[in-house]
Design an enzyme around this catalytic site. Structure first.
Site, PDB file in Angstrom:
ATOM      1  N   CYS A  59       0.837  -1.209   0.000  1.00 49.65           N
ATOM      2  CA  CYS A  59       0.000   0.000   0.000  1.00 49.65           C
ATOM      3  C   CYS A  59       0.872   1.261   0.000  1.00 49.65           C
ATOM      4  CB  CYS A  59      -0.902  -0.039   1.237  1.00 49.65           C
ATOM      5  SG  CYS A  59      -1.752   1.486   1.602  1.00 49.65           S
ATOM      6  N   CYS A  62       0.230   3.735   2.806  1.00 47.54           N
ATOM      7  CA  CYS A  62       0.751   3.192   4.069  1.00 47.54           C
ATOM      8  C   CYS A  62       2.238   3.487   4.200  1.00 47.54           C
ATOM      9  CB  CYS A  62       0.533   1.680   4.140  1.00 47.54           C
ATOM     10  SG  CYS A  62      -1.199   1.180   4.164  1.00 47.54           S
TER      11      CYS A  62
END
Length: 133
Positions: A59, A62
């Site tokens: 991600c 993230c």
């Protein structure tokens, strides 16, 4: 204090794919539900609010917010910062109804008091300020 950094996962992976690693600071990697239970018990005993970051190595948002999350953990030692990889603890993450990463849960005595979906640094800071009074 500790540092947060990104590094290539390994030689078999795409060079651009990074794995977030947390070293030191106040961020604890949750690798099992037993570790989760231990950390929640510790937080309850120490009267700490928990911030649980459900994240994924693939991600991009993230990875972008990870160093900031680590900085926050060092700035707020009165809170407990946890990181859960949704791919490593799939069933556990599903039990929290994770629909997107990153998702941050704010817990007091094991109960949810707030939630943030997405890598919004300003909102994360606001919520931390709110829960710490």
């Amino acid at each position: 204090m500790g540092h947060c950094f990104c590094k290539p996962r390994n030689d078999d992976d795409d060079e651009d794919e990074l794995q977030v690693e947390f070293a030191g600071g106040n961020v604890h990697l949750i690798t099992t539900t037993d570790v989760w239970d231990e950390k929640l018990s510790e937080a309850k005993r120490d009267k700490k609010i928990v911030i649980a970051n459900f994240t994924a190595t693939w991600c991009a948002p993230c990875r972008v917010i990870a160093p900031f999350y680590c900085e926050l953990s060092e700035e707020h030692p009165s809170l407990m910062f946890l990181m859960i990889d949704v791919d490593e603890l799939t069933e556990f993450s599903s039990s929290w109804d994770i629909k997107a990463t990153p998702t941050f849960f704010f817990l007091r005595n094991g109960r949810q008091i707030d939630k943030l979906v997405g890598a919004n640094k300003e909102e994360l800071q606001k919520k931390i300020k709110y829960v710490t009074g």
